[in-house]
Design a protein around this motif. Structure first.
Motif, PDB file in Angstrom:
ATOM      1  N   TRP A 138       0.842  -1.196   0.000  1.00  0.00           N
ATOM      2  CA  TRP A 138       0.000   0.000   0.000  1.00  0.00           C
ATOM      3  C   TRP A 138       0.879   1.248   0.000  1.00  0.00           C
ATOM      4  CZ3 TRP A 138       0.581  -3.157   4.330  1.00  0.00           C
ATOM      5  CH2 TRP A 138       1.135  -2.554   5.454  1.00  0.00           C
ATOM      6  N   PRO A 139       0.314   2.401  -0.394  1.00  0.00           N
ATOM      7  CA  PRO A 139       1.090   3.655  -0.323  1.00  0.00           C
ATOM      8  C   PRO A 139       1.520   3.919   1.120  1.00  0.00           C
ATOM      9  CG  PRO A 139      -0.947   3.970  -1.561  1.00  0.00           C
ATOM     10  CD  PRO A 139      -1.025   2.599  -0.932  1.00  0.00           C
ATOM     11  N   LEU A 140       2.632   4.602   1.297  1.00  0.00           N
ATOM     12  CA  LEU A 140       3.109   4.908   2.644  1.00  0.00           C
ATOM     13  C   LEU A 140       1.998   5.540   3.465  1.00  0.00           C
ATOM     14  CD1 LEU A 140       6.707   6.270   2.023  1.00  0.00           C
ATOM     15  CD2 LEU A 140       6.048   4.088   3.031  1.00  0.00           C
ATOM     16  N   GLY A 141       1.934   5.163   4.728  1.00  0.00           N
ATOM     17  CA  GLY A 141       0.902   5.656   5.624  1.00  0.00           C
ATOM     18  C   GLY A 141       0.040   4.507   6.117  1.00  0.00           C
ATOM     19  N   ARG A 142      -1.188   4.825   6.506  1.00  0.00           N
ATOM     20  CA  ARG A 142      -2.115   3.861   7.099  1.00  0.00           C
ATOM     21  C   ARG A 142      -2.392   2.695   6.142  1.00  0.00           C
ATOM     22  NH1 ARG A 142      -7.504   2.421   7.843  1.00  0.00           N
ATOM     23  NH2 ARG A 142      -8.068   2.170  10.044  1.00  0.00           N
ATOM     24  N   ARG A 143      -2.374   1.480   6.693  1.00  0.00           N
ATOM     25  CA  ARG A 143      -2.730   0.294   5.909  1.00  0.00           C
ATOM     26  C   ARG A 143      -4.226   0.368   5.579  1.00  0.00           C
ATOM     27  NH1 ARG A 143      -4.583  -5.066   7.723  1.00  0.00           N
ATOM     28  NH2 ARG A 143      -4.204  -4.314   9.837  1.00  0.00           N
ATOM     29  N   PRO A 144      -4.597   0.201   4.310  1.00  0.00           N
ATOM     30  CA  PRO A 144      -6.016   0.230   3.950  1.00  0.00           C
ATOM     31  C   PRO A 144      -6.800  -0.868   4.668  1.00  0.00           C
ATOM     32  CG  PRO A 144      -4.636   0.384   1.992  1.00  0.00           C
ATOM     33  CD  PRO A 144      -3.728   0.056   3.144  1.00  0.00           C
ATOM     34  N   ASP A 145      -8.038  -0.574   4.997  1.00  0.00           N
ATOM     35  CA  ASP A 145      -8.881  -1.527   5.721  1.00  0.00           C
ATOM     36  C   ASP A 145      -9.051  -2.846   4.972  1.00  0.00           C
ATOM     37  OD1 ASP A 145      -9.262   0.201   7.856  1.00  0.00           O
ATOM     38  OD2 ASP A 145     -11.084   1.059   6.997  1.00  0.00           O
ATOM     39  N   ASP A 146      -9.002  -2.808   3.642  1.00  0.00           N
ATOM     40  CA  ASP A 146      -9.205  -4.042   2.874  1.00  0.00           C
ATOM     41  C   ASP A 146      -7.901  -4.798   2.575  1.00  0.00           C
ATOM     42  OD1 ASP A 146      -8.182  -2.215   1.037  1.00  0.00           O
ATOM     43  OD2 ASP A 146      -9.636  -2.695  -0.529  1.00  0.00           O
ATOM     44  N   HIS A 147      -6.765  -4.303   3.096  1.00  0.00           N
ATOM     45  CA  HIS A 147      -5.491  -5.014   2.895  1.00  0.00           C
ATOM     46  C   HIS A 147      -5.433  -6.190   3.855  1.00  0.00           C
ATOM     47  CE1 HIS A 147      -1.215  -5.927   2.882  1.00  0.00           C
ATOM     48  NE2 HIS A 147      -1.128  -5.218   1.769  1.00  0.00           N
ATOM     49  N   PRO A 148      -5.013  -7.362   3.384  1.00  0.00           N
ATOM     50  CA  PRO A 148      -4.947  -8.523   4.295  1.00  0.00           C
ATOM     51  C   PRO A 148      -4.036  -8.277   5.496  1.00  0.00           C
ATOM     52  CG  PRO A 148      -4.471  -9.147   2.005  1.00  0.00           C
ATOM     53  CD  PRO A 148      -4.540  -7.659   2.042  1.00  0.00           C
ATOM     54  N   GLY A 149      -4.385  -8.943   6.593  1.00  0.00           N
ATOM     55  CA  GLY A 149      -3.564  -8.918   7.788  1.00  0.00           C
ATOM     56  C   GLY A 149      -2.528 -10.025   7.750  1.00  0.00           C
ATOM     57  N   LEU A 150      -1.826 -10.204   8.846  1.00  0.00           N
ATOM     58  CA  LEU A 150      -0.752 -11.204   8.922  1.00  0.00           C
ATOM     59  C   LEU A 150      -1.256 -12.613   8.677  1.00  0.00           C
ATOM     60  CD1 LEU A 150       1.260  -9.880  11.987  1.00  0.00           C
ATOM     61  CD2 LEU A 150       1.727  -9.529   9.551  1.00  0.00           C
ATOM     62  N   THR A 151      -2.358 -12.986   9.316  1.00  0.00           N
ATOM     63  CA  THR A 151      -2.891 -14.335   9.150  1.00  0.00           C
ATOM     64  C   THR A 151      -3.256 -14.592   7.708  1.00  0.00           C
ATOM     65  OG1 THR A 151      -3.641 -14.406  11.441  1.00  0.00           O
ATOM     66  CG2 THR A 151      -4.673 -15.949   9.910  1.00  0.00           C
ATOM     67  N   GLU A 152      -3.971 -13.641   7.087  1.00  0.00           N
ATOM     68  CA  GLU A 152      -4.386 -13.810   5.697  1.00  0.00           C
ATOM     69  C   GLU A 152      -3.203 -13.885   4.739  1.00  0.00           C
ATOM     70  OE1 GLU A 152      -7.623 -12.066   8.063  1.00  0.00           O
ATOM     71  OE2 GLU A 152      -5.585 -11.365   7.711  1.00  0.00           O
ATOM     72  N   LEU A 153      -2.096 -13.244   5.096  1.00  0.00           N
ATOM     73  CA  LEU A 153      -0.893 -13.248   4.257  1.00  0.00           C
ATOM     74  C   LEU A 153      -0.002 -14.478   4.521  1.00  0.00           C
ATOM     75  CD1 LEU A 153       0.045  -9.473   4.456  1.00  0.00           C
ATOM     76  CD2 LEU A 153      -0.729 -10.722   2.411  1.00  0.00           C
ATOM     77  N   GLY A 154      -0.400 -15.297   5.478  1.00  0.00           N
ATOM     78  CA  GLY A 154       0.400 -16.473   5.793  1.00  0.00           C
ATOM     79  C   GLY A 154       1.633 -16.171   6.606  1.00  0.00           C
ATOM     80  N   LEU A 155       1.629 -15.036   7.270  1.00  0.00           N
ATOM     81  CA  LEU A 155       2.780 -14.652   8.087  1.00  0.00           C
ATOM     82  C   LEU A 155       2.487 -14.901   9.551  1.00  0.00           C
ATOM     83  CD1 LEU A 155       3.685 -11.299   6.289  1.00  0.00           C
ATOM     84  CD2 LEU A 155       4.800 -13.505   6.013  1.00  0.00           C
TER      85      LEU A 155
END
Length: 155
Positions: A138-155
């Motif tokens: 995402w662009p620098l700054g706040r993570r967009p609400d629809d961006h996956p979190g750690l679990t969804e990213l497999g991290l």
């Protein structure tokens, strides 16, 4: 001193709100803004650094973000109880030589009655990654609400 809601004792919902507020502040890369979430006499352990108080935290963060360019962070709640929250996190950044890194870690937080963080213990490991392995776009700054979190990213 004004309070900083949500206040302890935390529920799952209020702990999640506190975690997201911290993530948003750190993604601003504004040392003053971030430091305001901590008590005047906050105590930190961050790798081998042990800042004490807001002024030292702010100075620490200024140095951090001079080194860690293109910084993007995701935090996820792990556990909570009373006035304490445990999170896991990952962030991606680029060093001055152009190498990309993913830093993984866990934090333990303790809050005072007004909702300021009094204690922060962070354990962090760094992994060199190729630009093609980046997951935080995402662009620098706040993570967009629809961006996956750690679990969804497999991290």
């Amino acid at each position: 001193m004004e309070s900083r809601p949500p206040l302890p004792p935390f529920s799952l919902e209020t702990a999640r709100q506190k975690v997201r507020a911290a993530e948003d502040a750190w993604n601003s890369r504004d040392p003053f803004r971030v430091a305001q979430a901590y008590t005047e006499d906050t105590r930190w352990r961050n790798r081998s650094d042990f800042p004490r108080g807001r002024a030292q935290v702010q100075a620490f963060l200024q140095g951090k973000w001079q080194k860690e360019r293109e910084y993007r962070l995701i935090k996820e709640i792990w556990a909570w109880h009373g006035n304490r929250i445990a999170v896991r996190f990952a962030y991606e950044w680029q060093d001055a030589q152009g190498q990309w890194w993913r830093s993984y870690g866990n934090e333990n937080w303790e809050f005072d009655a007004q909702g300021y963080m009094a204690v922060r213990h962070a354990s962090i490991n760094d992994l060199a990654i190729d630009a093609s392995e980046r997951k935080f776009h995402w662009p620098l700054g706040r993570r967009p609400d629809d961006h996956p979190g750690l679990t969804e990213l497999g991290l």
